[in-house]
Motif scaffolding. Sequence first.
Motif, PDB file in Angstrom:
ATOM      1  N   ARG A 184     103.184 -40.767  47.438  1.00  0.00           N
ATOM      2  CA  ARG A 184     101.728 -40.537  46.952  1.00  0.00           C
ATOM      3  C   ARG A 184     101.440 -41.685  46.113  1.00  0.00           C
ATOM      4  O   ARG A 184     102.239 -42.200  45.329  1.00  0.00           O
TER       5      ARG A 184
ATOM      6  N   PHE B 143     102.014 -41.325  34.472  1.00  0.00           N
ATOM      7  CA  PHE B 143     100.491 -40.877  35.032  1.00  0.00           C
ATOM      8  C   PHE B 143     100.426 -39.298  35.239  1.00  0.00           C
ATOM      9  O   PHE B 143     101.604 -38.431  35.847  1.00  0.00           O
TER      10      PHE B 143
ATOM     11  N   LEU C  24     102.185 -36.628  38.053  1.00  0.00           N
ATOM     12  CA  LEU C  24     102.508 -37.722  39.091  1.00  0.00           C
ATOM     13  C   LEU C  24     103.787 -38.474  38.802  1.00  0.00           C
ATOM     14  O   LEU C  24     104.415 -38.738  39.510  1.00  0.00           O
ATOM     15  N   SER C  25     103.960 -38.893  37.444  1.00  0.00           N
ATOM     16  CA  SER C  25     105.316 -39.569  37.168  1.00  0.00           C
ATOM     17  C   SER C  25     105.195 -39.461  35.597  1.00  0.00           C
ATOM     18  O   SER C  25     104.465 -39.136  34.974  1.00  0.00           O
TER      19      SER C  25
ATOM     20  N   TRP D 114      93.352 -43.682  31.412  1.00  0.00           N
ATOM     21  CA  TRP D 114      94.817 -43.096  31.929  1.00  0.00           C
ATOM     22  C   TRP D 114      95.771 -43.133  30.770  1.00  0.00           C
ATOM     23  O   TRP D 114      96.695 -42.142  30.812  1.00  0.00           O
TER      24      TRP D 114
ATOM     25  N   LEU E 190     100.149 -43.951  42.980  1.00  0.00           N
ATOM     26  CA  LEU E 190      99.722 -43.751  41.571  1.00  0.00           C
ATOM     27  C   LEU E 190      98.406 -44.529  41.227  1.00  0.00           C
ATOM     28  O   LEU E 190      98.165 -45.478  41.979  1.00  0.00           O
TER      29      LEU E 190
END
Length: 139
Positions: free
Chosen positions: A9, A131, A127-128, A24, A11
């Motif tokens: 996926r 993020f 997401l991580s 962000w 980023l």
Amino acid sequence: MSEAKKAPRPLPRPDIYMKTSPFWEAAKQRRLMLQYCKDSNRYQWFPRPVSIYSGKRNLEWREASGKGILYTWTNTLVPWPGHEDRVPYVCALVDLQEGVRILVNLINCDASKLREGLPVRLAWEKLSDDFNVPVFEPS
């Protein structure tokens, strides 16, 4: 025949020129920030180096309420690379209370029961470690 390698996926890539880094950084703290034009007293989405209303750089970041209504949506059955394990998922346009329309994923919902004007609220998808991405869910 071997299986094709699954794409990871993607980023986000914060962009200093397009002014997305503050967005962000705030998202990492689960805060949805919008640019605000101080000359026109209006919000804009997506982040840009200048105001879409005045053409000037007289912008600041303000935290959004996280409240909105569903404008339209699609139930995604054929994913783009990196999202194969998420199908089906709902991709939607949400009108935020601040007067901007944002493209997001809807979570925790039954696509067959969605309707235009449905109240939605901000949620977050991690997401991580670096993020978080804003998503919305029915209120």
